[in-house]
Design a protein around this motif. Structure first.
Motif, mmCIF file in Angstrom:
data_model
loop_
_atom_site.group_PDB
_atom_site.id
_atom_site.type_symbol
_atom_site.label_atom_id
_atom_site.label_comp_id
_atom_site.label_asym_id
_atom_site.label_seq_id
_atom_site.Cartn_x
_atom_site.Cartn_y
_atom_site.Cartn_z
ATOM 1 N N TYR A 83 0.812 -1.213 0.000
ATOM 2 C CA TYR A 83 0.000 0.000 0.000
ATOM 3 C C TYR A 83 0.855 1.278 0.000
ATOM 4 O O TYR A 83 0.427 2.311 -0.518
ATOM 5 N N ASN A 84 2.016 1.171 0.585
ATOM 6 C CA ASN A 84 2.900 2.355 0.552
ATOM 7 C C ASN A 84 3.325 2.688 -0.882
ATOM 8 O O ASN A 84 3.377 3.856 -1.282
ATOM 9 N N LYS A 85 3.692 1.666 -1.668
ATOM 10 C CA LYS A 85 4.054 1.903 -3.069
ATOM 11 C C LYS A 85 2.878 2.428 -3.866
ATOM 12 O O LYS A 85 3.044 3.236 -4.781
ATOM 13 N N ALA A 86 1.658 1.966 -3.470
ATOM 14 C CA ALA A 86 0.461 2.453 -4.160
ATOM 15 C C ALA A 86 0.276 3.946 -3.893
ATOM 16 O O ALA A 86 -0.013 4.728 -4.816
ATOM 17 N N GLN A 87 0.417 4.355 -2.614
ATOM 18 C CA GLN A 87 0.289 5.783 -2.319
ATOM 19 C C GLN A 87 1.423 6.596 -2.964
ATOM 20 O O GLN A 87 1.207 7.712 -3.480
ATOM 21 N N GLU A 88 2.642 6.038 -2.965
ATOM 22 C CA GLU A 88 3.774 6.738 -3.606
ATOM 23 C C GLU A 88 3.526 6.876 -5.103
ATOM 24 O O GLU A 88 3.848 7.917 -5.694
ATOM 25 N N TYR A 89 2.960 5.848 -5.701
ATOM 26 C CA TYR A 89 2.643 5.908 -7.130
ATOM 27 C C TYR A 89 1.640 7.033 -7.398
ATOM 28 O O TYR A 89 1.808 7.831 -8.337
ATOM 29 N N CYS A 90 0.576 7.110 -6.567
ATOM 30 C CA CYS A 90 -0.431 8.157 -6.758
ATOM 31 C C CYS A 90 0.158 9.551 -6.584
ATOM 32 O O CYS A 90 -0.177 10.487 -7.317
ATOM 33 N N LEU A 91 1.044 9.687 -5.593
ATOM 34 C CA LEU A 91 1.651 10.985 -5.347
ATOM 35 C C LEU A 91 2.508 11.431 -6.532
ATOM 36 O O LEU A 91 2.526 12.600 -6.912
#
Length: 1120
Positions: A895-903
């Protein structure tokens, strides 16, 4: 012996008459008698011409007029001012001026009382070069325009003063007196306004324009060889009279003669002599004094010889002004007068002879037949082009003959210097050497050139005695020297009138001092230019001077110095003679070695000259090239019609010389552009085991296949040498560019299979050659040889060279995929050998924007968990953000990579970038069907009711498409690789199916807490379940409200700032409108000072009012 002049009697007086003075001007001869009478004779053109080669028998002079009462006493000296039409006579210690046409007395110069000697000069006397003789054999008259501006001068010595008179045109324009230390005995004009005064011992230089007098032996000047000479000459000199140019009138005086060839002055006092520069009035130390056999009583210069009359024997002597050699001597019963210059005459008290000259071609031929090549060269060098046909080629041929003579006398160094000085043809020089140096050369010959050694022409080097005393019949035969006409003159008859011709052998070839001086003049003229011009621009056609040339020349100079020392101390008998030379093959041992070392000077200098000529022909000439070609007077035919052939002859001979005297010198020659013959070089270097030099030669000549085959043969042989092994081949291949790519591929395969590092050295070196290779062809070449080397080369292209070609980026990605596939079968998932290529693939996919993501997506297998993140990056590149997030959320559960991707996406300008957080929130709260196991497949949205009723249902997946082959896979063997789609999954990977997961409320709330401001509150509340507690939404709502309030505050602040700006602008407008100026009837414009009235005006900020047309000028005034 040379017969330069033949005395021809032109005037003979009665026993009652006595000649006291003579002067010749153009076609008239003026004779002054002791009785004061004047006789004027007409000299026939056939007799007076010294340059006509086809003149008839000489004729006596014709008496034009006799003036018995010309002067009251003896006429001591005569002179003519041709441009002023004035006849000058010195008589009874006064100078008289007569009309040159009527011989009427014009004036007696009273201030010249006590006159002793006079001299005349005209600006035209110093004109250079000589004018061309006219058809009648006389020098043509100057143009009227030239005469009008010409200044003629008369200088008279009276007691201790010099009286100078000047005429311009035909009018006397001024006179002056100059005091001098003592009474001059001779006057010589060395410049139109400078006179050299010869005293008893001393010399003084008088500047007529500045009225200054300076001693030649003054303090601070170099001490001349005449300083301290004994005053006076032999008592039996007698009362002699000479014409005005440069002679003495009384016994015991210093003589002087101007030598126009080198602009020097010969000073003579008794047996002593020295040379003075006419330009600087300083002694010329390098010119040695003349050794006189008898004291000269009279001295003069008649082009191009030095003429003197001995005091004791009354002998007329003709000398070369360069070598000082006595070329001719004629004994007379008595001589009292010498008139030099253009019209040479000599006279006794009753008889006058004219010095008739042979044609210069005849004189040169006589000297050549007598073996006096030094004198022939000196004579031709001193002549002007108008007197000798094809003078340049004649002089060149004479010097080449002299060089051959020096070579036959084993004086190799001086011979080669002279050959180089005249740019002799290489074939002619090499024909003097044996075949080991010359090879097979053909000596160039003229069509009718029959060279003869001295003594081979039937008269053993001596001429028959001539008969100059009376008119004689002249017969001649002709030959050719270098294309110039030759005439050999023989005179028959017996001596009469008491004139005796005495032969004197030339000392040019036997006098060591004279020869040494001439030899080292050649040394100075050749060696310095050769060293200074060692740097030059490169020329593709002919070799330029190089550092190798300079090094070789430096070695030759060292050798020259040692030879020069031996030459200086060698006796005449040790120098060698023609009999020592028995042909080229007689040179051997030390003699051959010495001759070859001397040949290097000629060959190196000739290479330089041929290179410059080639640059002129090719149009790539530099300023330095042009100056050298023009200064050395070289043309395209100097060395022959084919410069390339001549360059081949010179370079090949230079190679043979190096191989004979020092094989170590061959390296610089063959490593630089040259024109050496291929077969000769190959034979010479192979015979001496010079493998490296032969390879360098092949490379210079672009014979790369021959070089590589030689290196391959040496590398595979058992002989231990510096060229053993594959390294020399690799080093050679590194120097080849794209035009030789086939050779690179052909000879690089073996070394690469031995060690892949050789491939890196060849294709990835930081050199222009490696970067010029066709990258596509190199990739196709390396693919079947080494997969690792292919990847390294593609990485070099992409990351080092920054190649932006999409093909190479695609190929590198596919190469990484194949490498991962291979390692996955051998290593565990967490092994470094598997993670390293995977990290490289992800780095390439993130950083590069040149590859085609659709193509790579179609190749990545769907059933492998190794490529999940890679697929997410590829979906992101094509704008499929939802599919990329599904991989991070459901397959990787990161989920951290998912949020980093969105950012990362949110702050870009990509399509739908602002809704990416909403998409992620939707995936958390309303997840679609997911795959169980090692992958995720996009499926249609599953409703919440279906998800609740089929929570445990499983769905099978369709098979993934096979891996598309890459570009480099087309050239591989079918058995070497297989499709990535057929890669078997690891044993730890479970089977695949669909399940309906529950919503991830915790991850959704964390997303809203961290990035709630980037998600619409309304959309978020719609997605959240209705039974969620408000407390859990506190951080989200607080962040959202804070962001909303910040936006409202920012908008309000901006509106307030705009309102303040509006108020300030309105106030400025009011202030401007409130300003006014008053235009009254009396107000004027400050620029033009005119009333303003009803004109269009301009008002400046300082309230100044001007006309509109004056505004620009007023604005410039304000700026100043």
């Amino acid at each position: 012996m040379l017969r330069a002049f033949a005395p021809v009697p032109v005037v003979e007086l009665s026993s009652k008459e006595r000649i006291q003075a003579i002067f010749a001007s153009r076609d008239k001869l003026y004779v002054g008698l002791a009785s004061g009478a004047l006789k004027v004779y007409s000299v026939p053109p056939s007799t007076g011409s010294s340059s006509a080669s086809d003149r008839g028998p000489p004729a006596p002079a014709k008496l034009l007029t006799t003036i018995d009462q010309f002067a009251k006493r003896a006429i001591e000296q005569l002179a003519v001012l041709e441009e002023a039409r004035v006849l000058v006579a010195l008589s009874d210690s006064y100078v008289y001026l007569y009309d040159l046409d009527t011989y009427a007395l014009q004036e007696r110069l009273h201030r010249t009382k006590g006159a002793f000697v006079l001299a005349t000069s005209s600006d035209l006397d110093f004109y250079k070069p000589f004018v061309t003789p006219s058809s009648d054999g006389m020098l043509s008259k100057p143009l009227a325009a030239d005469i009008q501006g010409t200044i003629s001068r008369l200088v008279v010595s009276a007691k201790k003063k010099l009286h100078c008179y000047e005429w311009q045109g035909g009018e006397l324009i001024g006179s002056r007196e100059i005091a001098i230390p003592e009474r001059p005995r001779s006057l010589t004009f060395i410049r139109p306004d400078k006179v050299l005064c010869g005293m008893v011992v001393e010399y003084f230089l008088v500047d007529l324009s500045a009225s200054t007098v300076s001693s030649v032996f003054a303090a601070g000047r170099p001490v001349g060889p005449l300083n301290g000479a004994i005053a006076g000459v032999a008592a039996n000199i007698g009362d002699i009279t000479s014409s005005a140019s440069s002679s003495a009138r009384r016994q015991g005086c210093a003589l002087a003669a101007l030598l126009p060839e080198d602009d020097s002055i010969l000073l003579v006092n008794e047996f002593s002599s020295a040379f003075l520069s006419a330009e600087t009035a300083e002694f010329i130390a390098k010119k040695k004094p003349i050794k006189w056999k008898d004291v000269p009583a009279m001295l003069g210069y008649t082009y191009p010889y030095l003429v003197s009359i001995a005091a004791n024997s009354r002998r007329l002597e003709i000398r070369s002004p360069k070598t000082y050699t006595l070329l001719q001597s004629i004994n007379f019963p008595t001589l009292s007068h010498l008139h030099d210059g253009k019209y040479p005459f000599i006279a006794s008290s009753r008889q006058i002879w004219q010095l008739g000259s042979k044609s210069f071609e005849e004189q040169v031929q006589v000297l050549v037949d007598q073996g006096q090549l030094d004198e022939a060269i000196s004579l031709v060098e001193g002549l002007d082009d108008v007197f000798v046909a094809d003078r340049t080629n004649m002089l060149r041929e004479l010097k080449m003959m002299k060089a051959e003579e020096l070579f036959m006398r084993l004086k190799f160094q001086l011979s080669m210097i002279m050959f180089s000085e005249v740019s002799a043809p290489p074939e002619r020089v090499l024909s003097l050497y044996p075949a080991v140096i010359a090879g097979v050369v053909v000596k160039p010959k003229n069509d009718d050139d029959e060279e003869q050694l001295p003594g081979e022409n039937g008269h053993d080097g001596d001429e028959s005695q001539s008969e100059p005393a009376s008119p004689a019949k002249i017969n001649g035969t002709s030959e050719n020297i270098a294309g110039a006409p030759k005439v050999v003159e023989k005179v028959n008859g017996n001596s009469t009138n008491g004139i005796d011709h005495t032969d004197s052998a030339s000392v040019a070839s036997t006098n060591p001092d004279v020869q040494r001086q001439r030899d080292f003049e050649f040394f100075d003229r050749f060696l310095r230019p050769s060293i200074l011009s060692s740097k030059a621009s490169t020329n593709g056609a002919i070799l330029k001077n190089t550092t190798a040339d300079t090094m070789s020349l430096a070695g030759s100079l060292v050798n020259f110095l040692s030879i020069g020392k031996n030459y200086k101390t060698a006796a005449a008998s040790e120098v060698g003679s023609v009999s020592n030379f028995r042909g080229p093959e007689s040179l051997d041992g030390k003699t051959l070695n010495k001759a070859v070392r001397c040949l290097l000077i000629y060959l190196i200098d000739t290479r330089r000259k041929i290179a410059r000529l080639a640059s002129v022909e090719s149009g790539t000439i530099t300023k330095e090239d042009l100056e050298l070609v023009s200064s050395e007077k070289m043309t395209s035919t100097t060395f022959g019609d084919d410069l390339t052939r001549e360059a081949t002859v010179v370079d090949t001979a230079l190679l043979r010389c190096y191989m004979l005297i020092n094989p170590q010198l061959v390296g610089p020659l063959v490593r630089l552009p040259n024109h050496c013959d291929k077969e000769v070089v190959r034979q010479q270097l192979l015979s001496h085991g010079k493998w490296s030099e032969l390879v360098d030669f092949y490379y210079t000549k672009k014979l790369h296949r021959d070089a590589l085959e030689l290196l391959k043969e040496l590398g595979e042989s058992n002989k231990m040498s510096e060229l053993s092994g594959p390294e020399p081949i690799v080093q050679y291949l590194q120097k080849l560019g794209n035009e030789h790519l086939n050779l690179v591929f052909e000879f690089a395969t073996g070394p690469i299979r031995m060690d892949e590092q050789f491939g890196i050295d060849i294709f990835m070196a930081n050199t222009p050659e490696a970067e010029s290779l066709s990258r596509t062809l190199v990739v196709k070449y390396l693919a079947p040889i080494s997969r690792v080397l292919t990847i390294k080369y593609l990485e070099h292209l992409v990351f080092v060279l920054g190649d932006l070609s999409p093909d190479f980026h695609n190929e590198l990605a596919l190469a990484y995929l194949e490498d991962i596939k291979t390692n996955a079968q051998l290593y565990a998932l967490d092994d470094e050998m598997l993670q390293r290529p995977l990290d490289k693939l992800l780095k390439l996919l993130r950083e590069s924007k040149q590859y085609k993501p659709e193509k790579i997506l179609g190749i990545i297998p769907r059933d492998s968990s190794l490529f999940l993140e890679a697929k997410a990056i590829l979906f992101s590149r094509i704008g499929e953000h939802k599919r990329a997030l599904e991989i991070y959320v459901f397959s990787m559960k990161d989920y951290n990579k998912a949020q980093e991707y969105c950012l990362n996406i949110y702050d870009t300008d990509a399509p739908n970038s602002k809704s990416v957080f909403h998409t992620l929130l939707e995936l958390y709260l309303r997840p679609p069907g997911i795959r169980v196991g090692n992958g995720y497949t996009v499926s249609s949205r599953i409703s919440s009711s279906r998800r609740s009723s089929n929570s445990s249902s499983m769905y099978n997946l369709s098979a993934s498409p096979p891996l598309a082959p890459s570009a480099f896979q087309h050239v591989r063997k079918s058995s070497s690789s297989s499709s990535l789609s057929s890669m078997p999954p690891p044993a730890s990977i479970p089977q695949v199916g669909y399940e309906l997961p529950p919503m991830n409320l915790e991850a959704a709330l964390d997303l809203l807490s961290n990035h709630g401001s980037r998600v619409s509150a309304i959309d978020a509340l719609e997605l959240l379940p209705s039974d969620i507690k408000m407390a859990s939404l506190g951080p989200f709502l607080e962040a959202h409200l804070r962001a909303t309030n910040a936006s409202v505050t920012r908008d309000r602040l901006y509106a307030s700032l705009l309102k303040a700006e509006l108020v300030r602008t309105q106030q400025s407008l009011i202030d401007l409108r409130s300003k006014n100026v008053v235009i009254s009837d009396t107000r004027v414009c400050p620029v033009c000072v005119k009333r303003l009235g009803n004109s269009v005006i301009s008002v400046f900020p300082n309230r100044a009012v001007v006309h509109y047309g004056c505004a620009k000028q007023y604005r410039e005034t304000l700026k100043q």
